[in-house]
Design a protein around this motif. Structure first.
Motif, PDB file in Angstrom:
ATOM      1  N   HIS A   3      27.628  53.112  12.859  1.00 61.25           N
ATOM      2  CA  HIS A   3      27.928  53.481  12.319  1.00 61.25           C
ATOM      3  C   HIS A   3      29.008  54.953  11.989  1.00 61.25           C
ATOM      4  CE1 HIS A   3      33.198  52.932  12.656  1.00 61.25           C
ATOM      5  NE2 HIS A   3      33.172  53.305  11.341  1.00 61.25           N
ATOM      6  N   HIS A   4      30.231  55.764  13.055  1.00 64.10           N
ATOM      7  CA  HIS A   4      29.937  56.727  12.375  1.00 64.10           C
ATOM      8  C   HIS A   4      31.534  57.338  12.835  1.00 64.10           C
ATOM      9  CE1 HIS A   4      29.972  58.265  16.585  1.00 64.10           C
ATOM     10  NE2 HIS A   4      29.165  57.796  16.746  1.00 64.10           N
ATOM     11  N   PRO A   5      32.718  57.932  12.032  1.00 66.20           N
ATOM     12  CA  PRO A   5      33.352  57.516  11.860  1.00 66.20           C
ATOM     13  C   PRO A   5      33.799  59.041  13.937  1.00 66.20           C
ATOM     14  CG  PRO A   5      33.687  58.408  10.198  1.00 66.20           C
ATOM     15  CD  PRO A   5      31.480  58.176  10.064  1.00 66.20           C
ATOM     16  N   ASN A  24      38.114  73.598   1.419  1.00 66.42           N
ATOM     17  CA  ASN A  24      36.891  71.680   1.421  1.00 66.42           C
ATOM     18  C   ASN A  24      37.380  70.402   1.584  1.00 66.42           C
ATOM     19  OD1 ASN A  24      37.209  73.735  -1.518  1.00 66.42           O
ATOM     20  ND2 ASN A  24      35.522  73.377  -0.600  1.00 66.42           N
ATOM     21  N   VAL A  25      37.604  70.836   2.463  1.00 64.28           N
ATOM     22  CA  VAL A  25      38.778  70.043   3.492  1.00 64.28           C
ATOM     23  C   VAL A  25      37.543  68.412   3.888  1.00 64.28           C
ATOM     24  CG1 VAL A  25      39.878  68.893   5.580  1.00 64.28           C
ATOM     25  CG2 VAL A  25      40.579  70.830   4.274  1.00 64.28           C
ATOM     26  N   GLU A  26      38.129  67.246   3.642  1.00 65.38           N
ATOM     27  CA  GLU A  26      37.226  66.107   3.608  1.00 65.38           C
ATOM     28  C   GLU A  26      38.725  64.489   4.472  1.00 65.38           C
ATOM     29  OE1 GLU A  26      33.745  65.334   3.212  1.00 65.38           O
ATOM     30  OE2 GLU A  26      33.348  66.178   1.370  1.00 65.38           O
ATOM     31  N   LEU A  27      37.705  64.912   5.228  1.00 70.91           N
ATOM     32  CA  LEU A  27      38.977  63.994   6.683  1.00 70.91           C
ATOM     33  C   LEU A  27      38.192  62.682   7.537  1.00 70.91           C
ATOM     34  CD1 LEU A  27      42.155  63.120   6.870  1.00 70.91           C
ATOM     35  CD2 LEU A  27      41.587  64.373   8.519  1.00 70.91           C
ATOM     36  N   LYS A  28      38.236  61.874   8.007  1.00 68.57           N
ATOM     37  CA  LYS A  28      38.066  60.664   8.528  1.00 68.57           C
ATOM     38  C   LYS A  28      38.847  60.037   9.387  1.00 68.57           C
ATOM     39  CE  LYS A  28      33.352  60.496   5.483  1.00 68.57           C
ATOM     40  NZ  LYS A  28      33.042  61.062   5.655  1.00 68.57           N
ATOM     41  N   ILE A  29      38.204  59.814  10.870  1.00 67.42           N
ATOM     42  CA  ILE A  29      39.009  59.229  11.377  1.00 67.42           C
ATOM     43  C   ILE A  29      38.639  58.016  12.378  1.00 67.42           C
ATOM     44  CG2 ILE A  29      40.958  59.798  13.006  1.00 67.42           C
ATOM     45  CD1 ILE A  29      41.657  62.264  11.555  1.00 67.42           C
ATOM     46  N   GLU A  30      38.773  57.270  12.558  1.00 72.20           N
ATOM     47  CA  GLU A  30      38.144  55.937  13.036  1.00 72.20           C
ATOM     48  C   GLU A  30      38.503  56.167  14.499  1.00 72.20           C
ATOM     49  OE1 GLU A  30      35.531  54.913  11.844  1.00 72.20           O
ATOM     50  OE2 GLU A  30      35.627  55.226   9.709  1.00 72.20           O
ATOM     51  N   ARG A  31      37.604  54.938  15.195  1.00 68.65           N
ATOM     52  CA  ARG A  31      38.684  55.312  17.250  1.00 68.65           C
ATOM     53  C   ARG A  31      39.585  54.600  16.950  1.00 68.65           C
ATOM     54  NH1 ARG A  31      34.745  56.247  21.059  1.00 68.65           N
ATOM     55  NH2 ARG A  31      32.162  56.277  20.425  1.00 68.65           N
ATOM     56  N   ALA A  32      40.878  54.514  17.856  1.00 67.83           N
ATOM     57  CA  ALA A  32      41.618  53.409  17.886  1.00 67.83           C
ATOM     58  C   ALA A  32      42.652  53.790  16.715  1.00 67.83           C
ATOM     59  CB  ALA A  32      41.808  52.121  17.961  1.00 67.83           C
ATOM     60  N   GLU A  33      42.574  55.183  15.909  1.00 67.02           N
ATOM     61  CA  GLU A  33      43.539  55.488  14.836  1.00 67.02           C
ATOM     62  C   GLU A  33      44.763  56.846  14.905  1.00 67.02           C
ATOM     63  OE1 GLU A  33      42.152  55.165  10.079  1.00 67.02           O
ATOM     64  OE2 GLU A  33      41.445  56.998  11.327  1.00 67.02           O
ATOM     65  N   LEU A  34      45.119  56.279  15.156  1.00 71.54           N
ATOM     66  CA  LEU A  34      46.525  57.484  14.455  1.00 71.54           C
ATOM     67  C   LEU A  34      46.482  58.053  13.950  1.00 71.54           C
ATOM     68  CD1 LEU A  34      48.672  59.048  16.832  1.00 71.54           C
ATOM     69  CD2 LEU A  34      50.379  57.016  16.576  1.00 71.54           C
ATOM     70  N   GLY A  60      32.157  77.487   5.665  1.00 69.35           N
ATOM     71  CA  GLY A  60      30.919  75.782   5.061  1.00 69.35           C
ATOM     72  C   GLY A  60      31.491  74.529   5.323  1.00 69.35           C
ATOM     73  N   GLY A  61      30.403  73.201   5.514  1.00 74.83           N
ATOM     74  CA  GLY A  61      31.315  72.149   5.694  1.00 74.83           C
ATOM     75  C   GLY A  61      30.248  72.381   7.324  1.00 74.83           C
ATOM     76  N   GLN A  62      30.536  70.765   7.115  1.00 75.89           N
ATOM     77  CA  GLN A  62      29.984  69.986   9.133  1.00 75.89           C
ATOM     78  C   GLN A  62      31.656  69.316   8.753  1.00 75.89           C
ATOM     79  OE1 GLN A  62      27.365  70.752  10.594  1.00 75.89           O
ATOM     80  NE2 GLN A  62      26.669  72.065   8.903  1.00 75.89           N
ATOM     81  N   ILE A  63      31.626  69.186  10.574  1.00 76.13           N
ATOM     82  CA  ILE A  63      32.135  69.034  11.447  1.00 76.13           C
ATOM     83  C   ILE A  63      31.733  67.687  12.431  1.00 76.13           C
ATOM     84  CG2 ILE A  63      34.802  68.854  13.477  1.00 76.13           C
ATOM     85  CD1 ILE A  63      35.268  71.483  11.988  1.00 76.13           C
ATOM     86  N   TYR A  64      32.320  66.400  12.339  1.00 84.74           N
ATOM     87  CA  TYR A  64      31.642  65.348  14.048  1.00 84.74           C
ATOM     88  C   TYR A  64      31.711  65.091  14.456  1.00 84.74           C
ATOM     89  CZ  TYR A  64      27.337  66.252  10.853  1.00 84.74           C
ATOM     90  OH  TYR A  64      26.362  66.773   9.478  1.00 84.74           O
ATOM     91  N   ILE A  65      32.014  65.537  15.357  1.00 81.07           N
ATOM     92  CA  ILE A  65      32.642  64.838  16.383  1.00 81.07           C
ATOM     93  C   ILE A  65      32.109  63.597  17.616  1.00 81.07           C
ATOM     94  CG2 ILE A  65      34.924  64.791  18.902  1.00 81.07           C
ATOM     95  CD1 ILE A  65      35.618  66.688  16.173  1.00 81.07           C
ATOM     96  N   ASP A  66      32.395  62.343  17.402  1.00 77.49           N
ATOM     97  CA  ASP A  66      31.403  61.432  17.516  1.00 77.49           C
ATOM     98  C   ASP A  66      30.801  61.497  17.746  1.00 77.49           C
ATOM     99  OD1 ASP A  66      31.737  59.255  19.195  1.00 77.49           O
ATOM    100  OD2 ASP A  66      31.392  59.696  22.173  1.00 77.49           O
ATOM    101  N   GLY A  67      29.823  61.650  16.509  1.00 77.42           N
ATOM    102  CA  GLY A  67      29.153  61.617  16.542  1.00 77.42           C
ATOM    103  C   GLY A  67      27.696  63.070  16.100  1.00 77.42           C
ATOM    104  N   VAL A  68      28.774  63.512  16.914  1.00 71.85           N
ATOM    105  CA  VAL A  68      28.097  65.252  17.364  1.00 71.85           C
ATOM    106  C   VAL A  68      28.013  66.099  16.416  1.00 71.85           C
ATOM    107  CG1 VAL A  68      27.478  66.969  18.863  1.00 71.85           C
ATOM    108  CG2 VAL A  68      27.954  64.087  19.975  1.00 71.85           C
TER     109      VAL A  68
END
Length: 317
Positions: A3-5, A24-34, A60-68
């Motif tokens: 599973h991944h956000p 230094n932003v940390e943020l995770k959002i799941e499916r079906a989330e507003l 700096g840092g990483q961004i993942y969109i639907d696991g990509v």
């Protein structure tokens, strides 16, 4: 499969002209989330959305969109994102239908497949009757629905909205957000910036951004929890009212024409209070935290007070 956000922002920073815009932003959002992203102008909201949309590259840092990995593979990440920015991306001289067919072709849909998808979106967003109308002839609300359709052509799991309902009248705004809620219920993840308290309240979570950093993240109710609510009693003699209330244990302060009583549940407390008090009440306001109040509390930024709506209150006998 692990599973991944659907949106995963990991320690992301971005600088412009030697100044930190996102820190230094940390943020995770799941499916079906507003999720609502709020903050004062210049807080970094639009920049963060631009980073997610691969229109800018973080320092700096990483961004993942639907696991990509959106930094390493921006084209693959972009295929999973729909964006509605404040400025229109539509070709005004083309019809709504032609705008959507054009973007469908850019996204690899051809022939009947493209037409079926576009017709589906026109139907879902109640644009069928306007399909052949040039965008420049549509109302603001109708254009916004075409913008939304444009963002959804490729069925992206992620939808980014930057003040997407800005400038719409009440009816158009209601229709627009009704469609967004339907998309969320269907499994889309939506991250949107807003300056509207109502839009923030209806989100599953509210993220407060200040000088590019996340200061708070949680449901609206939890963000409002530490902020006191109150009843503002408009009276003929503030001094008399405050003394009477203080003598009975109420936390009260005086304003120019009102006694302000702090309480945890003002709506429940107001009827009882009006029955008890022996002095004349000209009117009452229920003061609950608004968006600027929430931002001010979590960022430590002074705010300008805006007058609340007046609630009619019968004078106590």
């Amino acid at each position: 499969m692990a599973h991944h956000p659907v949106i995963d922002i990991c320690d992301v920073s971005f600088r412009r002209d030697g100044r930190d815009i996102v820190r230094n932003v940390e943020l995770k959002i799941e499916r079906a989330e507003l999720v609502a992203l709020v903050g004062l102008n210049g807080a970094g909201k639009t920049t963060l959305l631009s980073l997610l949309a691969t229109l800018a590259v973080p320092h700096g840092g990483q961004i993942y969109i639907d696991g990509v990995d959106a930094v390493a593979y921006p084209a693959q990440a972009r295929a999973r994102i729909g964006v509605v920015f404040q400025e229109s991306a539509l070709e005004m001289r083309l019809s709504a239908l032609d705008n959507l067919l054009f973007i469908a072709q850019l996204q690899g849909l051809r022939g009947r497949t493209a037409r079926r998808r576009v017709d589906e979106l026109l139907g879902v967003l109640a644009l069928d009757a306007l399909a052949g109308t040039p965008v420049q002839s549509l109302s603001g609300g109708q254009r916004r629905r075409v913008e939304l359709a444009r963002a959804l052509v490729s069925r992206p799991p992620v939808l980014l909205l930057d003040e997407a309902a800005l400038g719409l009248d009440v009816c158009a705004r209601h229709a627009f957000w009704s469609e967004i809620r339907t998309l969320v219920a269907d499994g889309h993840a939506v991250l949107h910036t807003t300056h509207q308290a109502e839009e923030a309240r209806e989100a599953h979570r509210v993220v407060v951004l200040d000088h590019g950093a996340v200061r708070a993240d949680g449901p609206w109710r939890s963000l409002c929890g530490p902020i006191s609510s109150a009843i503002r009693l408009h009276v003929t003699d503030v001094g008399v009212a405050c003394r009477w209330l203080a003598a009975r244990g109420y936390a009260v302060k005086a304003e120019a024409d009102a006694a302000v009583v702090s309480c945890t549940d003002p709506q429940a407390s107001l009827p009882t209070l009006l029955q008890r008090i022996p002095f004349e009440v000209l009117g009452a306001d229920i003061v609950t935290p608004d968006l600027m109040g929430v931002i001010a509390h979590w960022t430590g930024t002074p705010r300008q007070e805006t007058p609340p709506a007046r609630l009619a209150a019968k004078a106590a006998q």
